[in-house]
Design a protein around this motif. Structure first.
Motif, PDB file in Angstrom:
ATOM      1  N   LEU A  47       0.827  -1.201   0.000  1.00 57.72           N
ATOM      2  CA  LEU A  47       0.000   0.000   0.000  1.00 57.72           C
ATOM      3  C   LEU A  47       0.867   1.260   0.000  1.00 57.72           C
ATOM      4  N   ALA A  48       1.939   1.238   0.779  1.00 57.98           N
ATOM      5  CA  ALA A  48       2.864   2.381   0.811  1.00 57.98           C
ATOM      6  C   ALA A  48       3.470   2.604  -0.576  1.00 57.98           C
ATOM      7  N   ASN A  49       3.873   1.526  -1.220  1.00 62.85           N
ATOM      8  CA  ASN A  49       4.460   1.627  -2.558  1.00 62.85           C
ATOM      9  C   ASN A  49       3.447   2.185  -3.555  1.00 62.85           C
ATOM     10  N   ALA A  50       2.205   1.718  -3.503  1.00 62.82           N
ATOM     11  CA  ALA A  50       1.175   2.202  -4.426  1.00 62.82           C
ATOM     12  C   ALA A  50       0.896   3.688  -4.207  1.00 62.82           C
ATOM     13  N   LEU A  51       0.777   4.114  -2.957  1.00 60.09           N
ATOM     14  CA  LEU A  51       0.511   5.520  -2.657  1.00 60.09           C
ATOM     15  C   LEU A  51       1.660   6.420  -3.103  1.00 60.09           C
ATOM     16  N   ILE A  52       2.863   6.033  -2.750  1.00 60.89           N
ATOM     17  CA  ILE A  52       4.024   6.854  -3.106  1.00 60.89           C
ATOM     18  C   ILE A  52       4.254   6.847  -4.614  1.00 60.89           C
ATOM     19  N   SER A  53       4.036   5.714  -5.258  1.00 63.14           N
ATOM     20  CA  SER A  53       4.190   5.653  -6.720  1.00 63.14           C
ATOM     21  C   SER A  53       3.206   6.591  -7.408  1.00 63.14           C
ATOM     22  N   THR A  54       1.977   6.635  -6.927  1.00 64.14           N
ATOM     23  CA  THR A  54       0.973   7.534  -7.495  1.00 64.14           C
ATOM     24  C   THR A  54       1.372   8.991  -7.298  1.00 64.14           C
ATOM     25  N   LEU A  55       1.744   9.336  -6.076  1.00 61.22           N
ATOM     26  CA  LEU A  55       2.142  10.717  -5.788  1.00 61.22           C
ATOM     27  C   LEU A  55       3.409  11.109  -6.547  1.00 61.22           C
ATOM     28  N   SER A  56       4.368  10.202  -6.620  1.00 60.91           N
ATOM     29  CA  SER A  56       5.615  10.539  -7.304  1.00 60.91           C
ATOM     30  C   SER A  56       5.404  10.684  -8.808  1.00 60.91           C
ATOM     31  N   THR A  57       4.490   9.915  -9.386  1.00 60.87           N
ATOM     32  CA  THR A  57       4.188  10.054 -10.811  1.00 60.87           C
ATOM     33  C   THR A  57       3.538  11.407 -11.077  1.00 60.87           C
ATOM     34  N   LEU A  58       2.618  11.818 -10.198  1.00 62.59           N
ATOM     35  CA  LEU A  58       1.996  13.137 -10.343  1.00 62.59           C
ATOM     36  C   LEU A  58       3.043  14.248 -10.232  1.00 62.59           C
ATOM     37  N   LEU A  59       3.919  14.145  -9.240  1.00 59.70           N
ATOM     38  CA  LEU A  59       4.952  15.151  -9.043  1.00 59.70           C
ATOM     39  C   LEU A  59       5.921  15.185 -10.226  1.00 59.70           C
ATOM     40  N   ALA A  60       6.372  14.020 -10.664  1.00 63.07           N
ATOM     41  CA  ALA A  60       7.311  13.966 -11.784  1.00 63.07           C
ATOM     42  C   ALA A  60       6.686  14.533 -13.059  1.00 63.07           C
ATOM     43  N   THR A  61       5.417  14.251 -13.288  1.00 69.18           N
ATOM     44  CA  THR A  61       4.742  14.778 -14.473  1.00 69.18           C
ATOM     45  C   THR A  61       4.697  16.302 -14.433  1.00 69.18           C
ATOM     46  N   GLU A  62       4.405  16.861 -13.267  1.00 68.16           N
ATOM     47  CA  GLU A  62       4.411  18.322 -13.129  1.00 68.16           C
ATOM     48  C   GLU A  62       5.806  18.892 -13.401  1.00 68.16           C
ATOM     49  N   LEU A  63       6.826  18.263 -12.828  1.00 64.90           N
ATOM     50  CA  LEU A  63       8.197  18.735 -13.052  1.00 64.90           C
ATOM     51  C   LEU A  63       8.579  18.631 -14.521  1.00 64.90           C
ATOM     52  N   HIS A  64       8.209  17.529 -15.156  1.00 61.76           N
ATOM     53  CA  HIS A  64       8.530  17.360 -16.574  1.00 61.76           C
ATOM     54  C   HIS A  64       7.790  18.393 -17.425  1.00 61.76           C
ATOM     55  N   ALA A  65       6.534  18.679 -17.091  1.00 63.16           N
ATOM     56  CA  ALA A  65       5.773  19.673 -17.858  1.00 63.16           C
ATOM     57  C   ALA A  65       6.390  21.056 -17.709  1.00 63.16           C
ATOM     58  N   ARG A  66       6.760  21.415 -16.511  1.00 61.96           N
ATOM     59  CA  ARG A  66       7.253  22.767 -16.240  1.00 61.96           C
ATOM     60  C   ARG A  66       8.725  22.946 -16.574  1.00 61.96           C
TER      61      ARG A  66
END
Length: 174
Positions: A47-66
């Protein structure tokens, strides 16, 4: 203030974008691994891996976009969905590589596992970079090029041939 709004960002070259992609993705990946380890002390690891993977994908996508791909704006929901799809494909690739290793080698050592995992991760990262650059964030580059005041539309020359004499001349477009 109007001058700031009208300024267009240009997309970085492939090498610059790749360096930024590695920097952003690596930083998010490192932070994620630490966050999963910390969160796993309180909740089940999966569950920790799934939550962090979701949050990190959102964060990385924002960083990549910006930052990585020069858009300078927030990622759209479509871009988040496409990025999540590419992250899921990368995850599937690394899982498949590890499963293949364990099918081929009865008891692989830690060093062999790391070599296979890191090789698969590198391959998945290259593929993910290509997908993000060429598909997910490609629209931003074409939009900024289309609104760039220094670009001019290309006009093609059209030549007309002489129309035949008689009634056909009435049907010719002017």
């Amino acid at each position: 203030m109007a001058a700031v709004k009208n300024r267009q960002r240009t997309a970085p070259g492939a090498l610059t974008a790749f360096a930024r992609f590695v920097l952003c993705g690596g930083a998010v990946g490192l932070a994620s691994s630490l966050a999963v380890a910390a969160l796993a002390t309180r909740i089940p690891w999966g569950l920790a891996n799934a939550l962090i993977s979701t949050l990190s994908t959102l964060l990385a996508t924002e960083l990549h976009a910006r930052f990585s791909f020069g858009a300078g704006v927030r990622a759209t929901w479509r871009q988040h969905a496409q990025s999540a799809g590419s992250a899921a494909a990368a995850f599937a690739l690394t899982c498949a590589a590890m499963l293949a290793l364990h099918q081929l080698v009865a008891a692989p050592g830690a060093m062999l596992e790391q070599i296979v995992y890191l090789s698969a991760s590198a391959l998945a990262g290259l593929a993910r970079f290509a997908v993000l650059r060429l598909v997910v964030f490609a629209r931003n580059r074409s939009q900024s090029a289309a609104t760039d005041p220094t670009t001019r539309p290309v006009h093609t020359a059209v030549t007309q041939t002489a129309a035949p004499a008689g009634p056909a001349i009435l049907c010719r477009a002017a």
